[in-house]
Each structure stands twice: as structure tokens, then as C-alpha cells.
Design a protein around this motif. Sequence first.
Motif, mmCIF file in Angstrom:
data_model
loop_
_atom_site.group_PDB
_atom_site.id
_atom_site.type_symbol
_atom_site.label_atom_id
_atom_site.label_comp_id
_atom_site.label_asym_id
_atom_site.label_seq_id
_atom_site.Cartn_x
_atom_site.Cartn_y
_atom_site.Cartn_z
ATOM 1 N N SER A 13 0.831 -1.219 0.000
ATOM 2 C CA SER A 13 0.000 0.000 0.000
ATOM 3 C C SER A 13 0.860 1.261 0.000
ATOM 4 N N ALA A 14 1.906 1.272 0.826
ATOM 5 C CA ALA A 14 2.734 2.478 0.961
ATOM 6 C C ALA A 14 3.521 2.730 -0.328
ATOM 7 N N GLY A 15 4.228 1.707 -0.804
ATOM 8 C CA GLY A 15 5.096 1.867 -1.974
ATOM 9 C C GLY A 15 4.319 2.202 -3.239
ATOM 10 N N ILE A 32 10.733 -1.539 -6.648
ATOM 11 C CA ILE A 32 11.358 -2.854 -6.478
ATOM 12 C C ILE A 32 10.512 -3.694 -5.523
ATOM 13 N N GLU A 33 10.122 -4.863 -5.957
ATOM 14 C CA GLU A 33 9.289 -5.735 -5.116
ATOM 15 C C GLU A 33 9.849 -7.152 -5.167
ATOM 16 N N GLN A 34 10.053 -7.715 -3.967
ATOM 17 C CA GLN A 34 10.729 -9.021 -3.906
ATOM 18 C C GLN A 34 9.820 -10.211 -4.203
ATOM 19 N N GLY A 40 1.226 -6.280 -1.698
ATOM 20 C CA GLY A 40 1.714 -6.365 -0.313
ATOM 21 C C GLY A 40 0.786 -7.130 0.613
ATOM 22 N N ASP A 41 0.995 -6.882 1.911
ATOM 23 C CA ASP A 41 0.280 -7.607 2.959
ATOM 24 C C ASP A 41 -1.218 -7.360 2.928
ATOM 25 N N CYS A 42 -1.609 -6.108 2.721
ATOM 26 C CA CYS A 42 -3.027 -5.758 2.787
ATOM 27 C C CYS A 42 -3.820 -6.613 1.804
ATOM 28 N N SER A 50 -8.871 -10.926 5.112
ATOM 29 C CA SER A 50 -9.525 -11.004 6.429
ATOM 30 C C SER A 50 -10.958 -10.483 6.353
ATOM 31 N N LYS A 51 -11.168 -9.405 5.588
ATOM 32 C CA LYS A 51 -12.535 -8.865 5.524
ATOM 33 C C LYS A 51 -13.457 -9.791 4.733
ATOM 34 N N ALA A 52 -12.926 -10.430 3.697
ATOM 35 C CA ALA A 52 -13.748 -11.384 2.935
ATOM 36 C C ALA A 52 -14.104 -12.583 3.831
ATOM 37 N N GLY A 305 4.873 3.538 5.919
ATOM 38 C CA GLY A 305 4.060 2.327 6.108
ATOM 39 C C GLY A 305 4.550 1.533 7.312
ATOM 40 N N ASP A 306 4.272 0.254 7.316
ATOM 41 C CA ASP A 306 4.653 -0.583 8.467
ATOM 42 C C ASP A 306 6.157 -0.497 8.750
ATOM 43 N N ALA A 307 6.956 -0.222 7.711
ATOM 44 C CA ALA A 307 8.418 -0.236 7.852
ATOM 45 C C ALA A 307 8.909 0.741 8.927
ATOM 46 N N PHE A 313 -1.413 0.456 9.523
ATOM 47 C CA PHE A 313 -2.703 0.521 8.828
ATOM 48 C C PHE A 313 -2.466 0.906 7.375
ATOM 49 N N THR A 314 -3.312 0.375 6.507
ATOM 50 C CA THR A 314 -3.209 0.715 5.094
ATOM 51 C C THR A 314 -3.454 2.204 4.870
ATOM 52 N N HIS A 315 -4.428 2.772 5.595
ATOM 53 C CA HIS A 315 -4.712 4.204 5.375
ATOM 54 C C HIS A 315 -3.589 5.082 5.929
HETATM 55 C C1 LIG Z 1 -4.653 -9.913 9.135
HETATM 56 C C2 LIG Z 1 -4.438 -8.430 8.913
HETATM 57 C C3 LIG Z 1 -5.543 -7.614 8.752
HETATM 58 C C4 LIG Z 1 -5.370 -6.253 8.522
HETATM 59 N N1 LIG Z 1 -6.476 -5.471 8.376
HETATM 60 C C5 LIG Z 1 -6.337 -4.157 8.171
HETATM 61 C C6 LIG Z 1 -7.475 -3.330 7.975
HETATM 62 O O1 LIG Z 1 -8.618 -3.805 7.996
HETATM 63 N N2 LIG Z 1 -7.290 -2.002 7.769
HETATM 64 C C7 LIG Z 1 -6.039 -1.448 7.742
HETATM 65 O O2 LIG Z 1 -5.926 -0.238 7.555
HETATM 66 N N3 LIG Z 1 -4.924 -2.210 7.924
HETATM 67 C C8 LIG Z 1 -5.052 -3.540 8.128
HETATM 68 N N4 LIG Z 1 -3.939 -4.315 8.280
HETATM 69 C C9 LIG Z 1 -2.602 -3.683 8.218
HETATM 70 C C10 LIG Z 1 -2.156 -3.476 6.759
HETATM 71 O O3 LIG Z 1 -2.246 -4.697 6.055
HETATM 72 C C11 LIG Z 1 -0.723 -2.954 6.711
HETATM 73 O O4 LIG Z 1 -0.612 -1.833 7.554
HETATM 74 C C12 LIG Z 1 -0.321 -2.554 5.299
HETATM 75 O O5 LIG Z 1 -0.385 -3.652 4.438
HETATM 76 C C13 LIG Z 1 1.102 -1.970 5.299
HETATM 77 O O6 LIG Z 1 1.468 -1.647 3.991
HETATM 78 P P1 LIG Z 1 3.013 -1.459 3.614
HETATM 79 O O7 LIG Z 1 3.023 -1.019 2.191
HETATM 80 O O8 LIG Z 1 3.688 -0.648 4.611
HETATM 81 O O9 LIG Z 1 3.662 -2.910 3.732
HETATM 82 P P2 LIG Z 1 3.352 -4.250 2.950
HETATM 83 O O10 LIG Z 1 1.983 -4.305 2.438
HETATM 84 O O11 LIG Z 1 3.827 -5.351 3.828
HETATM 85 O O12 LIG Z 1 4.318 -4.171 1.664
HETATM 86 C C14 LIG Z 1 5.694 -4.279 1.770
HETATM 87 C C15 LIG Z 1 6.226 -4.929 0.505
HETATM 88 O O13 LIG Z 1 7.658 -4.816 0.501
HETATM 89 C C16 LIG Z 1 8.199 -5.992 -0.047
HETATM 90 N N5 LIG Z 1 9.592 -6.086 0.416
HETATM 91 C C17 LIG Z 1 10.049 -6.292 1.675
HETATM 92 N N6 LIG Z 1 11.390 -6.266 1.719
HETATM 93 C C18 LIG Z 1 11.806 -6.063 0.447
HETATM 94 C C19 LIG Z 1 13.078 -5.936 -0.159
HETATM 95 N N7 LIG Z 1 14.221 -6.019 0.547
HETATM 96 N N8 LIG Z 1 13.152 -5.723 -1.505
HETATM 97 C C20 LIG Z 1 12.016 -5.646 -2.236
HETATM 98 N N9 LIG Z 1 10.786 -5.747 -1.715
HETATM 99 C C21 LIG Z 1 10.677 -5.935 -0.383
HETATM 100 C C22 LIG Z 1 7.281 -7.088 0.486
HETATM 101 O O14 LIG Z 1 7.352 -8.253 -0.325
HETATM 102 C C23 LIG Z 1 5.901 -6.413 0.410
HETATM 103 O O15 LIG Z 1 5.225 -6.675 -0.804
HETATM 104 C C24 LIG Z 1 -4.065 -5.693 8.480
HETATM 105 C C25 LIG Z 1 -2.944 -6.518 8.644
HETATM 106 C C26 LIG Z 1 -3.128 -7.867 8.848
HETATM 107 C C27 LIG Z 1 -1.902 -8.729 8.998
#
Ligand SMILES: Cc1cc2nc3c(=O)[nH]c(=O)nc-3n(C[C@H](O)[C@H](O)[C@H](O)COP(=O)(O)OP(=O)(O)OC[C@H]3O[C@@H](n4cnc5c(N)ncnc54)[C@H](O)[C@@H]3O)c2cc1C
Length: 474
Positions: A13-15, A32-34, A40-42, A50-52, A305-307, A313-315
Motif C-alpha cells: 500500500s505504501a510503496g 522494487i518488489e521481492q 503487499g500484505d493488505c 480477512s474482511k472477505a 508504512g509498516d516499515a 494501517f493501510t490508510h
Molecule cells: C490480518 C491483517 C488484517 C489487517 N487489516 C487491516 C485493515 O482492515 N485495515 C487497515 O488499515 N490495515 C489492516 N492491516 C494492516 C495493513 O495490512 C498494513 O498496515 C499494510 O499492508 C502496510 O502496507 P506497507 O506497504 O507498509 O507494507 P506491505 O503491504 O507489507 O508491503 C511491503 C512490501 O515490501 C516488499 N519487500 C520487503 N522487503 C523487500 C526488499 N528487501 N526488496 C524488495 N521488496 C521488499 C514485500 O514483499 C511487500 O510486498 C491488516 C494486517 C493484517 C496482517
Amino acid sequence: MEKYDVIVIGGGSAGLTVASGAASLGARVALIEQSGRLGGDCLHFGCVPSKAFIQAAKEVSTARRAASLGLDVSGTVDLSAVKTRVEEAVGSIQQQDDPKRFTEMGVDIYFGRAEFVTPNALLIEGEDYVYGKSIVIATGSSPLIPEIPGLEDVTYHTNESVFDLEKLPEKAIFIGGGPISLELAQAFSHLGSEVTVVEKASSILSKEDRSIQEAAVQVLGEDLRIVTDADIQKVTKDGDGLSLHCTVEGKDLHINGDMLFVGTGRKPNSGALNVGKAGVETDQKGFIPAGDDLRTNVSHIFSIGDANGRYFFTHAAGMEGKQVVQNAVFGLKGKVSYDQLPWVTYTSPEIFHAGMTEEEATESGINYKVYETTLDDVDRFVADHQTQGLVKILTDWKGKILGAHAVGEGAGDWMQPVLYAMAKNNGIGSLSNMTYPYPNHAAAVQQTADLFWREKLFDGPVPAVTKKLIEYKR
Ligand SMILES: Cc1cc2nc3c(=O)[nH]c(=O)nc-3n(C[C@H](O)[C@H](O)[C@H](O)COP(=O)(O)OP(=O)(O)OC[C@H]3O[C@@H](n4cnc5c(N)ncnc54)[C@H](O)[C@@H]3O)c2cc1C
Ligand SMILES: NC(=O)c1ccc[n+]([C@@H]2O[C@H](COP(=O)([O-])OP(=O)(O)OC[C@H]3O[C@@H](n4cnc5c(N)ncnc54)[C@H](O)[C@@H]3O)[C@@H](O)[C@H]2O)c1
């Protein structure tokens, strides 16, 4: 070596927010995505599956409750059908994250693991070198697995594997009483599993306002056995299942089950990034902290983002991503504010959170007021037979909203007017001065806000003045 204005590491979501935003502004962008797929996680292991899953479980639970209306519903749930439902939702939303969409925007996508070699250069899968004027770390997080003796000797699930289950467990054990565990634990209960949640702290949902926690315990306790203050000693195999051995208030407790889920927080994915080569600092847990302008200690490197370990959170990731687009592309120093960042835990009923809790307000020393309505006072919830829950709004003495919290069916949607008022700096009174179509659920917000005017009009000097005025007019 290819040169870019912005390199984004992580296609979640963040990237994706940064990559699409920066490319739309005309910047040369690499993403760059591994994992070999975007989203991503969302999309793959979090919000969407999870919502489905929760919705499918809710439908089962609603059907079962219809027994009280004379409908005879029996049978066991086919978990593989639920799995198909989840896969369909993910597949459908995945189309928005099709790499082609991003390449058409002008983003160069590299599938592979990135690591820093200098503060401006990255190596991808040991093959390609890329150079970035600005670099955005958006590498997300993964389940944090606690050190519990025996855990590695049994099969356990996290959010990365649980949606692949094909058979409904009879007795499921969930370690952790945060949003990840509770949303899924209740869904398994709705599907027909007997579920125990084991939490080490004195309450579940520790980030919520205390009265919201209490309301949540009461209502979730109808579906779940919740064990708090649990010190887990070990996990052992027990026939085809397993046994969790805990100490609770000095007494031994053994919980048996045929499925174990671990939802005990998150750890960063940034270990493989080699951020030390760029001089980027990490915190004790390995997250990469950023200031409100989302810069790390190295000013051309951002962490979102989570990093960055701030909010998961996605938002929040989206909000940070939008700010980084401006800061990275134009070299601005714009800041994000987390003061009003809302979140919703999608249990049934939902749990809504925005701004300060009462405990935070007390701790800050601010002079605050609390306005509260229970849902059994709101006509629509009474008509729906869904009266469990409350709305709680905290204000300062002038009515400025400091925090808003709710437990209620659909609260994540019908509390939205409060967020608008907070964003516009409109006081609680503004939520009363609107017409709400009768009988909608958001009337719970209006009734809470009405308390503010009632207090002003009827508890102050106004009634005496109006009485005098009416007498004079007679
Ligand atoms: C079960 C569950 C339910 C959730 N429900 C909600 C919800 O209802 N509402 C909400 O707002 N949030 C929810 N969240 C939280 C939300 O999913 C995360 O906050 C969000 O996905 C974070 O986005 P991100 O882009 O920071 O990280 P991610 O989505 O984790 O993306 C990071 C990406 O970086 C890649 N990556 C990592 N290291 C490297 C590297 N060295 N080189 C290249 N690529 C790399 C990974 O493969 C991944 O694709 C939930 C989380 C979980 C686990
Ligand atoms: N609806 C949503 O927006 C949503 C849904 C799911 C997750 N999320 C995000 O994901 C983040 C992570 O969620 P989470 O629930 O994993 O983390 P969390 O930190 O919110 O909760 C984890 C819980 O596990 C407990 N715990 C830790 N170790 C334990 C042990 N050994 N024994 C028993 N209990 C233990 C902790 O005390 C805590 O209560 C959340 O903070 C949230 O931001 C959001």
C-alpha cells in the motif's frame, strides 16, 4: 546503472502510493518488489482476505441466528468454499495492482530483493544496480512470533497461512488479543469453531479507551473464551492436536485445541535491506524510524508504512505515501499529522477509534468532557436488535473534539461524520446541527452531540433567561 528521481522499495500500500503519485508528477520512478506480485500484505495476507473471511463468517452466523425466527439452519461449514470466496475477493482487487497499470504510468518495475550498497545505490537480486536521488523504504512487516517453548514443534498459523485452511478447526486457540487475532478468532467462532483467545496483558485491545475495552470484552465474550493475564509456559503436542500450558494468576491452565493461531504483533521486513550501508539508523526492533516529514536520519531516504513501525494501517501507509510524493519529488519538508488518525477493528460489532482516549486525555492534564450514548437509546439499533455498544466523544471545554470512540454494528462507517468534524475543526455541536434521516445508525452520533447542547441550554443560565422572556411576552 539506471538513474531515477525516486526509487521505491516495496510494492505494498505504501510503496504503490508513492510510485504512482511520483510517476504521475513526471518523476522517473523505479519500484522494487521481492515477492513477484504487487499489493503487499493488505491485499494478500491482511485487510482484503480477512474482511472477505469475516463477511463469509458473518453470513453463517446471521443464518444461524435466524433459528429464532423459525428458520432451521443446520450443517457444518465448508471451509474450502470460504477459501474460494477469499481468493475471489483478492483476485478481483488484485487487478488494480496489475504491474501493467504501473508500467503504463511510467514506473519501471524490478521484481527482486533490494539491498543498499551506498546511500544512493541499490543492488537487486545481486544483479541490477540502480541509483536514486531519493529512496523510499516501504518494505512492510511480518508476524512477530514470540519465543514459546515447543511452538516450533507444532503446526501453527499466522495471517500468512490461515486463509489457506481447508477444514474448519473444532477447537481453535488464538495467542494475542489485538486486532489481528480478535477479528479472525470471532470469524472462526461464527463459522462454528470453539475459540479461546489467550492474552498476556490484563485486557484485550490495549490501545483502546478503557470503557471501549470493557464493552468489547462483554460483547466478544459471547463468541469467544477470553483468557487474560496469561503467561504461556509451553506448547505440546496432544494426540492429533496440541495443548497450550499457561499460568494465569498463579494457577496452571491447559487449553487444548486442533488449530493454533499466533497474532502477537509485527516485526519489520527490513533486515535484508542492509540499511547500514546507507547510514540509516534502525530502532531496537529493527524498524526504520522517520520524522513527521517521513525522512530517516539520512535526508534523501524516507521510511513509510509498516516499515517505520509507527502505525500499522493501510490508510496510514497511504497518508504517509502521499506526503512523501511531495517531499521526495519536490524536496519539500511537508509533515503528516497522526493526531486524528482513525482506525476500526472489524469485529462484530465494530470498534472505532479516533484521537485521544480518556486515559490519554487524563494523562495529558487537559480539561476534558465526556459525552456518551449507549446504543440501546438509539431507535435504529433497537429496531435492528443490535443494541450492544456505545458512542463516546471527548471534547475540551469549548466543545473541540479530542477523541471519538464507538462499539457498534457498522461503527466504522457511521462514525465517519465525526472524522469530518475533526478534520474541519468543527466542534461537537456541529454534529448535532444537522438533519439525520430517521432512523439511521448515525443518529447515535447526533444523540451524543445533542448532550453537548442539552448541557449548554438546560444546565446553564439559559432556562432562567428564557423563562423570564416567555413571562414577559405573555
Ligand atoms: C490480518 C491483517 C488484517 C489487517 N487489516 C487491516 C485493515 O482492515 N485495515 C487497515 O488499515 N490495515 C489492516 N492491516 C494492516 C495493513 O495490512 C498494513 O498496515 C499494510 O499492508 C502496510 O502496507 P506497507 O506497504 O507498509 O507494507 P506491505 O503491504 O507489507 O508491503 C511491503 C512490501 O515490501 C516488499 N519487500 C520487503 N522487503 C523487500 C526488499 N528487501 N526488496 C524488495 N521488496 C521488499 C514485500 O514483499 C511487500 O510486498 C491488516 C494486517 C493484517 C496482517
Ligand atoms: N482492522 C484493522 O485496521 C487491523 C486489523 C488487523 C491488524 N491491524 C494492524 O496490525 C497491527 C498488528 O496487529 P496485532 O493484533 O498482531 O498486534 P497488537 O500489538 O495490536 O496485538 C498483539 C497482542 O498480542 C499480545 N501478546 C504478545 N505476545 C504474547 C504472548 N506471548 N502471549 C499472549 N499474548 C501476547 C499483546 O499483549 C497484544 O495485546 C495492529 O496494531 C494494527 O495496526 C489492523
